[in-house]
Design a protein around this motif. Structure first.
Motif, PDB file in Angstrom:
ATOM      1  N   UNK A  51       0.748  -1.154   0.176  1.00 57.70           N
ATOM      2  CA  UNK A  51       0.000  -0.054   0.142  1.00 57.70           C
ATOM      3  C   UNK A  51       0.957   1.246  -0.020  1.00 57.70           C
ATOM      4  N   UNK A  52       2.019   1.204   0.667  1.00 61.72           N
ATOM      5  CA  UNK A  52       2.827   2.425   0.944  1.00 61.72           C
ATOM      6  C   UNK A  52       3.455   2.530  -0.484  1.00 61.72           C
ATOM      7  N   UNK A  53       4.137   1.682  -1.195  1.00 64.91           N
ATOM      8  CA  UNK A  53       4.531   1.733  -2.455  1.00 64.91           C
ATOM      9  C   UNK A  53       3.651   2.233  -3.536  1.00 64.91           C
ATOM     10  N   UNK A  54       2.338   1.850  -3.422  1.00 69.90           N
ATOM     11  CA  UNK A  54       1.427   2.122  -4.342  1.00 69.90           C
ATOM     12  C   UNK A  54       1.103   3.672  -4.046  1.00 69.90           C
ATOM     13  N   UNK A  55       0.817   4.103  -3.034  1.00 68.27           N
ATOM     14  CA  UNK A  55       0.651   5.494  -2.780  1.00 68.27           C
ATOM     15  C   UNK A  55       1.871   6.316  -3.002  1.00 68.27           C
ATOM     16  N   UNK A  56       2.891   5.794  -2.569  1.00 68.28           N
ATOM     17  CA  UNK A  56       4.229   6.867  -2.995  1.00 68.28           C
ATOM     18  C   UNK A  56       4.311   6.741  -4.476  1.00 68.28           C
ATOM     19  N   UNK A  57       3.992   5.906  -5.235  1.00 69.50           N
ATOM     20  CA  UNK A  57       4.149   6.096  -6.729  1.00 69.50           C
ATOM     21  C   UNK A  57       3.435   7.053  -7.453  1.00 69.50           C
ATOM     22  N   UNK A  58       2.277   7.569  -6.712  1.00 65.69           N
ATOM     23  CA  UNK A  58       1.269   8.518  -7.198  1.00 65.69           C
ATOM     24  C   UNK A  58       1.685   9.779  -6.709  1.00 65.69           C
ATOM     25  N   UNK A  59       2.514  10.089  -5.694  1.00 70.45           N
ATOM     26  CA  UNK A  59       2.881  11.249  -4.986  1.00 70.45           C
ATOM     27  C   UNK A  59       3.713  12.102  -5.869  1.00 70.45           C
ATOM     28  N   UNK A  60       3.678  13.299  -5.646  1.00 72.16           N
ATOM     29  CA  UNK A  60       4.515  14.239  -6.297  1.00 72.16           C
ATOM     30  C   UNK A  60       5.887  14.467  -5.732  1.00 72.16           C
ATOM     31  N   UNK A  61       5.883  14.184  -4.223  1.00 70.78           N
ATOM     32  CA  UNK A  61       7.186  14.095  -3.653  1.00 70.78           C
ATOM     33  C   UNK A  61       7.028  13.552  -2.364  1.00 70.78           C
ATOM     34  N   UNK A  62       8.241  13.030  -1.887  1.00 70.15           N
ATOM     35  CA  UNK A  62       8.393  12.345  -0.459  1.00 70.15           C
ATOM     36  C   UNK A  62       8.951  13.234   0.402  1.00 70.15           C
ATOM     37  N   UNK A  63       8.236  13.746   1.658  1.00 69.79           N
ATOM     38  CA  UNK A  63       8.949  14.442   2.597  1.00 69.79           C
ATOM     39  C   UNK A  63       9.497  13.551   3.677  1.00 69.79           C
ATOM     40  N   UNK A  64      10.601  13.350   4.179  1.00 71.73           N
ATOM     41  CA  UNK A  64      10.875  12.649   5.253  1.00 71.73           C
ATOM     42  C   UNK A  64      11.501  13.620   6.302  1.00 71.73           C
TER      43      UNK A  64
END
Length: 161
Positions: A51-64
């Protein structure tokens, strides 16, 4: 988030990774926000890896945001998916990660704006650097030889226990 949304009012954010015992407090915190801010946030608990990877693949950016995590797997996964990463500076981020000063919302916002203004270049740069083939190195070590020397062998001739 508020600073960035002043420039990009259509932006939305997803917060995730809250353990179930912390999620009620996070929901309570967000419930006190003005309605437009609440509507720009999707608050999730923990997700499965898929689920995380699916969501991540649809994001503009990842903020850590954590600074104490070294090189986080989620940062590497983002880069593997070609998702730009903005992360708190901790001295251990990959070179193609944009970093901001820990606790500095203005710096984080400036980096997000820079990302949105030059997204095509950031997206192009958001790739993992070539990694060493550690599987081949492990096989070499186990066999006491190099993979090139055994490439001609049939696979059933090489047994590793």
């Amino acid at each position: 988030m508020l600073q960035f949304r002043r420039r990009h009012p259509e932006a939305g954010f997803i917060w995730l990774g809250f353990p179930s015992k912390e999620l009620p407090a996070a929901n309570e915190f967000v419930a006190s926000w003005p309605a437009p801010e609440r509507q720009s946030l999707l608050l999730l608990g923990n997700l499965t890896h898929d689920e995380f990877l699916t969501l991540l693949s649809r994001c503009f950016a990842y903020i850590r945001t954590p600074v104490c995590d070294g090189v986080a797997a989620s940062v590497l996964e983002s880069l593997a998916l070609g998702i730009p990463v903005i992360a708190s500076e901790n001295g251990h981020r990959p070179t193609n990660v944009t970093t901001y000063r820990e606790g500095d919302a203005a710096d984080l916002c400036a980096k997000l704006i820079r990302l949105s203004d030059g997204y095509d270049q950031f997206k192009k740069d958001a790739q993992l650097e070539a990694a060493e083939d550690n599987i081949a190195r492990t096989v070499d070590w186990l066999l006491g030889t190099t993979v090139r020397e055994v490439e001609g062998l049939r696979s059933d001739w090489v047994h590793v226990t």
